[in-house]
Design a protein around this motif. Structure first.
Motif, short mmCIF file in Angstrom:
data_model
loop_
_atom_site.label_atom_id
_atom_site.label_comp_id
_atom_site.label_asym_id
_atom_site.label_seq_id
_atom_site.Cartn_x
_atom_site.Cartn_y
_atom_site.Cartn_z
N LYS A 484 0.85 -1.18 0.00
CA LYS A 484 0.00 0.00 0.00
C LYS A 484 0.88 1.24 0.00
O LYS A 484 2.01 1.21 0.48
CB LYS A 484 -0.90 0.05 1.24
CG LYS A 484 -1.91 -1.07 1.37
CD LYS A 484 -2.71 -0.90 2.64
CE LYS A 484 -3.71 -2.03 2.82
NZ LYS A 484 -4.48 -1.91 4.07
N PHE A 485 0.32 2.31 -0.52
CA PHE A 485 0.94 3.62 -0.30
C PHE A 485 -0.12 4.55 0.25
O PHE A 485 -1.30 4.47 -0.11
CB PHE A 485 1.58 4.18 -1.58
CG PHE A 485 0.63 4.68 -2.62
CD1 PHE A 485 0.13 5.98 -2.58
CD2 PHE A 485 0.23 3.86 -3.66
CE1 PHE A 485 -0.73 6.45 -3.54
CE2 PHE A 485 -0.64 4.32 -4.63
CZ PHE A 485 -1.12 5.62 -4.58
N ARG A 486 0.30 5.38 1.15
CA ARG A 486 -0.61 6.28 1.86
C ARG A 486 -0.30 7.72 1.49
O ARG A 486 0.86 8.10 1.32
CB ARG A 486 -0.51 6.08 3.38
CG ARG A 486 -0.94 4.70 3.83
CD ARG A 486 -0.81 4.52 5.34
NE ARG A 486 -1.20 3.17 5.74
CZ ARG A 486 -2.43 2.81 6.09
NH1 ARG A 486 -3.40 3.73 6.10
NH2 ARG A 486 -2.70 1.58 6.44
N ILE A 487 -1.37 8.51 1.38
CA ILE A 487 -1.27 9.93 1.05
C ILE A 487 -1.50 10.73 2.32
O ILE A 487 -2.53 10.55 3.00
CB ILE A 487 -2.29 10.31 -0.04
CG1 ILE A 487 -2.10 9.44 -1.29
CG2 ILE A 487 -2.14 11.79 -0.40
CD1 ILE A 487 -3.12 9.70 -2.36
N TRP A 488 -0.57 11.60 2.62
CA TRP A 488 -0.62 12.43 3.83
C TRP A 488 -0.74 13.89 3.41
O TRP A 488 -0.08 14.35 2.50
CB TRP A 488 0.62 12.23 4.68
CG TRP A 488 0.88 10.79 5.02
CD1 TRP A 488 1.50 9.87 4.22
CD2 TRP A 488 0.53 10.10 6.21
NE1 TRP A 488 1.57 8.66 4.84
CE2 TRP A 488 0.98 8.77 6.07
CE3 TRP A 488 -0.11 10.47 7.39
CZ2 TRP A 488 0.80 7.80 7.06
CZ3 TRP A 488 -0.29 9.52 8.38
CH2 TRP A 488 0.16 8.21 8.22
N LYS A 489 -1.61 14.62 4.12
CA LYS A 489 -1.85 16.03 3.85
C LYS A 489 -1.51 16.86 5.08
O LYS A 489 -1.71 16.44 6.22
CB LYS A 489 -3.33 16.27 3.48
CG LYS A 489 -3.73 15.75 2.11
CD LYS A 489 -3.16 16.62 0.99
CE LYS A 489 -3.71 16.19 -0.36
NZ LYS A 489 -3.20 17.03 -1.46
N ARG A 490 -1.00 18.04 4.80
CA ARG A 490 -0.69 18.99 5.87
C ARG A 490 -1.90 19.90 6.10
O ARG A 490 -2.36 20.57 5.17
CB ARG A 490 0.55 19.81 5.53
CG ARG A 490 0.91 20.88 6.55
CD ARG A 490 2.35 21.35 6.35
NE ARG A 490 2.58 21.81 5.00
CZ ARG A 490 2.44 23.08 4.60
NH1 ARG A 490 2.03 24.00 5.47
NH2 ARG A 490 2.68 23.42 3.35
N ASP A 491 -2.40 19.93 7.31
CA ASP A 491 -3.59 20.70 7.66
C ASP A 491 -3.21 21.84 8.58
O ASP A 491 -2.32 21.73 9.44
CB ASP A 491 -4.63 19.81 8.37
CG ASP A 491 -5.06 18.63 7.50
OD1 ASP A 491 -5.11 18.80 6.27
OD2 ASP A 491 -5.31 17.55 8.06
N ASN A 492 -3.92 22.96 8.42
CA ASN A 492 -3.76 24.12 9.29
C ASN A 492 -4.97 24.23 10.19
O ASN A 492 -6.11 24.35 9.73
CB ASN A 492 -3.60 25.40 8.46
CG ASN A 492 -2.35 25.38 7.61
OD1 ASN A 492 -1.33 24.84 8.01
ND2 ASN A 492 -2.43 25.96 6.42
#
Length: 896
Positions: A484-492
């Protein structure tokens, strides 16, 4: 779309390939200088002199003859102004300590094919040398003259088994005669009288436990040995009467084999160290009130291989390629550090190599749980960044191989503001440890990165094999062995009126089910069922030498041992599924696409919708993809992928292969500031190319012998223009640089900035203001001064930066005339008549005498009146006859 091409008409830039860092500091013990202010370290074929207080390299001592490797260096006890060293081929070099000049070189009569193992000085005239052939069974040792090089005596009667990298020799005194104590990793200690060759003795260690190292007292009849059980035994008395006149004292603190021992200069203290990464100071002298006292320096960053002492300091050589210097109170004073020192687990799991442009250095693997920041400008290790934040876990007797939590992958965003790291540990018994961490870049702090987010078991305990960060640091992609590959997002977010940034998982993407390999993990099944592997109660390595598979021999040379990687890299209990194994991942320059390898299938995913857009496959890409990179700049519509056997470039516009080359690539790197890419091969070839064409821009063939090591990682460095600066890593620690050759033609002249003005235009104004306060002079002298000032002002103005020059509209016409090389063709009489005419505008001819107006202008009694009609007519005639600027000359000056 414009494509930047590289034509053959340009002058080819010459490139230099040289090693920058990663040399081993720990092959031989360090030596202190006579004054106690420096420490000398053998680095291959040279001697580096480091300052103890600062840890900087002060100078380098070299040999006149070409040598492959220096074996030992030593200062004689009776003199402090000469340094002696011996090479592996028997060349003895004498340096003067004050200026480092080679005083004498002597060739010892070593047989052809023999290699010098140890070198010990008896005095300034004689030395004791041991030699052996790589395939010989026993070692050969004898006495040699340093000045003449002749062989004084060779000891043939004693047979000592040759075990590579396990021979230790200590020279001391016994009953007024010099002796040599020799160990070879067996339970037997050999004592050889050097003044009387027929006098010798063999001392068997108690319980027949293998002896690891030996040290001799400088004045008394005392010898200390360490063994594989961790004990330290001190022998006192007559060594040639074993059992009757020989006292034995056992000191036992170490739990694991102790591989280094050394007496203090006066012999009152004994220093030992080994695999626990702790330096122990024992009181063994005549200090009755401190008998048996111990002091410690714990938590050293590596295993202790060698120990050296002086009157004030102790130097401990560690397996992480560093030397720790402590004072007599056991407080660390400084550390001499070089890149390298990877543990076997780090070499098996892989290590990162990332160039951080804002810090101007390389982030690469270091000691367990750390990343090193190596400066490519100063060639020094600037930071040891603690990624895991965990203490080292000491090995056990049934398993001497250390299994600490290691940093496996790392990635830096294009703007350098974010760092993503993954760490992993799997000992085959407990549940695997796996974490993903995001670090924010900070400028003003003790460390360059600050931990922002930590995710435990980001891939369910499966190791992360690849990480990619977007250019702005808004998106991160991680791929693991769980398919698997996971997508990570930066949140404010806003918390208590404060803005806070954090990372969260957006989704997990997989090509197949993505769970089969995870469920077949044998370690997890053993953990759930409570099954533990059996442990042997007896440890054969403590008593017997096990040949090539001897674990102690491997641990002594753990910094360069590769056979320990098999068990770790095998990852026991995991079912192999090459068809859907994850490879490299990449994010496009605009952040809209994600490329990921699933076996031999290269997939493209939408970053925002998180859905599969298309699958790219080709028979040449089998069986498994390894690397993938998006192009940058004008090559952003290309996707470069590499397997173990070929390199292919896909066009994202047509979803077809643009070109394909059969080559065995080991690494692939993309320059974020240009469209260039680089790859290294198993033959140590380096190719720099653009995705537009299969013809490489730069080709370097077989830079190093592949038998000595293969390039594993590469990264682009900061460079100006079309030049190329590439960093490659070989043998897990050696950093090489491919950079343009510096020539004197392209160098700028170094000017002193002490007397320069702020800009060229300010220099012009300064000259005008200065001319206003000058005393009045005759017309001719004033004209000469004005011309000189004008030439100086114009030269400074033209040498200034373009952004510092004022707009052309503000420059006077006479100044532009002078720049354009205009010469006045009017007769001299007309100039004389025009002297008294005054033009209030700035477009008239340059007349220095009429520029002196204002309160400091010379007084005159002649009355005058401006004639505007005549001035206007004259100006129109000049415009009709001649152009205002000579365009050709202006083009030559400004380079338009």
């Amino acid at each position: 779309m414009g494509v930047k091409t590289y034509s053959d008409s340009n002058v080819a830039t010459k490139y230099n390939f040289q090693r920058k860092a990663g040399r081993s500091l720990i092959e031989r013990p360090a030596v202190f200088s006579p004054d106690g202010e420096s420490v000398l370290v053998i680095v291959e074929n040279v001697v580096r002199v480091y300052n103890i207080q600062t840890g900087d390299c002060a100078r380098i001592l070299e040999t006149e003859s070409s040598v492959n490797e220096l074996v030992a260096i030593q200062f004689p006890d009776n003199e402090n102004y000469n340094l002696y060293g011996c090479s592996d081929k028997g060349w003895v070099t004498t340096w003067t300590w004050e200026n480092g000049a080679v005083l004498r070189e002597t060739k010892l009569p070593i047989q052809l094919g023999m290699k010098v193992l140890t070198f010990n000085l008896l005095d300034s005239n004689e030395c004791f040398v041991t030699t052996a052939k790589p395939d010989s069974k026993y070692i050969v040792y004898g006495l040699y003259s340093i000045k003449t090089g002749e062989k004084i005596f060779e000891f043939w009667d004693t047979k000592i088994l040759y075990i590579e990298n396990m021979i230790n020799v200590a020279v001391g005194w016994c009953n007024g005669d010099r002796f040599a104590a020799i160990t070879n990793g067996t339970p037997k200690l050999s004592i050889q009288n050097l003044n009387q060759p027929h006098v010798k003795q063999f001392i068997i260690n108690s319980n027949k436990i293998r002896i690891m190292s030996v040290a001799a007292h400088k004045k008394e009849n005392t010898v200390a040995i360490t063994d594989a059980l961790g004990r330290t035994t001190v022998f006192r008395g007559n060594f040639y009467q074993y059992g009757t006149n020989l006292a034995r004292e056992v000191l036992h603190w170490h739990f694991l084999p102790s591989i280094a021992v050394c007496f203090s200069m006066q012999g009152s203290y004994l220093y030992t160290g080994g695999m626990e990464k702790v330096l122990v100071k024992w009181t063994v002298g005549n200090l009755a009130n401190k008998a048996g006292e111990k002091m410690f320096i714990p938590r050293l960053p590596g295993m202790i291989r060698h120990i050296a002492t002086s009157n004030s300091y102790i130097a401990a050589t560690l397996t992480n390629n560093s030397i720790v210097i402590a004072n007599a109170q056991m407080r660390v004073v400084s550390t001499i550090l070089e890149c390298g020192g990877l543990s076997p687990a780090a070499r098996a799991l892989g290590f990162p190599l990332v160039h951080h442009a804002r810090l101007g250095g390389l982030l690469l693997g270091g000691r367990s749980g750390h990343l090193q920041l190596y400066s490519t400008t100063t060639d020094k290790v600037l930071y040891n960044i603690d990624i895991t934040g965990l203490n080292n876990i000491p090995p056990l007797r049934h398993n001497l191989v250390p299994l600490d939590t290691e940093v496996t992958c790392a990635a830096v965003s294009g703007n350098g503001s974010w760092l993503a790291t993954s760490e992993y540990r799997n000992d085959g018994v407990t549940y695997p440890e796996e974490r993903l961490k995001f670090w924010a870049f900070q400028v003003k702090n003790a460390t360059p990165f600050k931990l922002n987010t930590c995710v435990n078991l980001s891939h369910g305990g499966c190791r992360v094999v690849s990480i990619a960060l977007s250019t702005k640091g808004e998106t991160c992609v991680t791929a693991g062995v769980d398919q698997k590959f996971r997508i990570w997002k930066r949140d404010n977010t806003t918390q208590q009126h404060r803005k806070k940034e954090s990372w969260s998982c957006l989704t997990a993407c997989y090509y197949s089910s993505g769970i089969g390999q995870f469920l077949a993990h044998g370690v997890m099944n053993h953990f759930k069922n409570g099954e533990l592997p059996p442990r042997d109660k007896e440890h054969p390595y403590v008593f017997e030498y096990e040949g090539k598979n001897d674990i102690i021999k491997k641990m002594v040379n753990i910094h360069k041992e590769n056979s320990l990687l098999d068990e770790i890299s095998a990852n026991p209990g995991i079912k192999k599924d090459v068809e859907n194994d994850m490879g490299g991942v990449a994010i496009s320059q605009d952040g809209s696409l994600i490329a990921a390898w699933f076996g031999s299938k290269l997939t493209l995913w939408d970053t925002h919708l998180c859905n599969l857009r298309t699958t790219l496959s080709h028979p040449a890409l089998r069986p498994k993809g390894v690397h993938v990179k998006f192009g940058n700049k004008d090559a952003a519509h290309y996707l470069v992928c590499a397997t173990e056997k070929c390199v292919a470039v896909w066009s994202l516009l047509s979803l077809t292969i643009k070109w394909l080359v059969s080559i065995s690539a080991t690494s692939l790197a993309a320059d974020p500031l240009s469209n260039k890419m680089a790859l290294t091969t198993t033959n140590n070839d380096v190719y720099v190319f653009t995705p537009h064409s299969p013809t490489p821009i730069l080709t370097q063939k077989r830079l190093l012998d592949p038998a000595t090591g293969v390039f594993k990682q590469c990264a682009f460095g900061s460079c100006s223009g079309d030049d190329i600066r590439l960093h490659v890593v070989r043998n897990d620690s050696e950093i090489y640089s491919l950079e343009p050759e510096q020539s004197s033609e392209g160098r700028l002249e170094v000017l002193s900035r002490r007397n320069l003005p702020i800009s060229g235009f300010s220099a012009l104004l300064a000259e005008q203001r200065l001319s206003e306060v000058r005393p009045a002079a005759s017309a001719d002298v004033s004209a000469l001064h004005t011309d000189a000032l004008a030439h100086s002002a114009m030269s400074q103005l033209l040498s200034a930066a373009p952004h510092m020059i004022p707009p052309v509209s503000l420059l006077c016409t006479s100044f532009l005339h002078h720049i354009a090389g205009h010469e006045d063709t009017e007769p001299a009489a007309a100039e004389d008549n025009d002297i008294m005419e005054v033009d209030l505008s700035s477009d008239d001819e340059d007349q220095p005498t009429t520029k002196l107006n204002g309160p400091y202008a010379p007084k005159t009694t002649q009355l005058w009146a401006p004639n505007y009609e005549k001035v206007k007519e004259k100006r129109l005639q000049k415009i009709v006859k001649e152009p205002l600027l000579n365009l050709h000359e202006t083009t030559d000056i400004f380079g338009v």
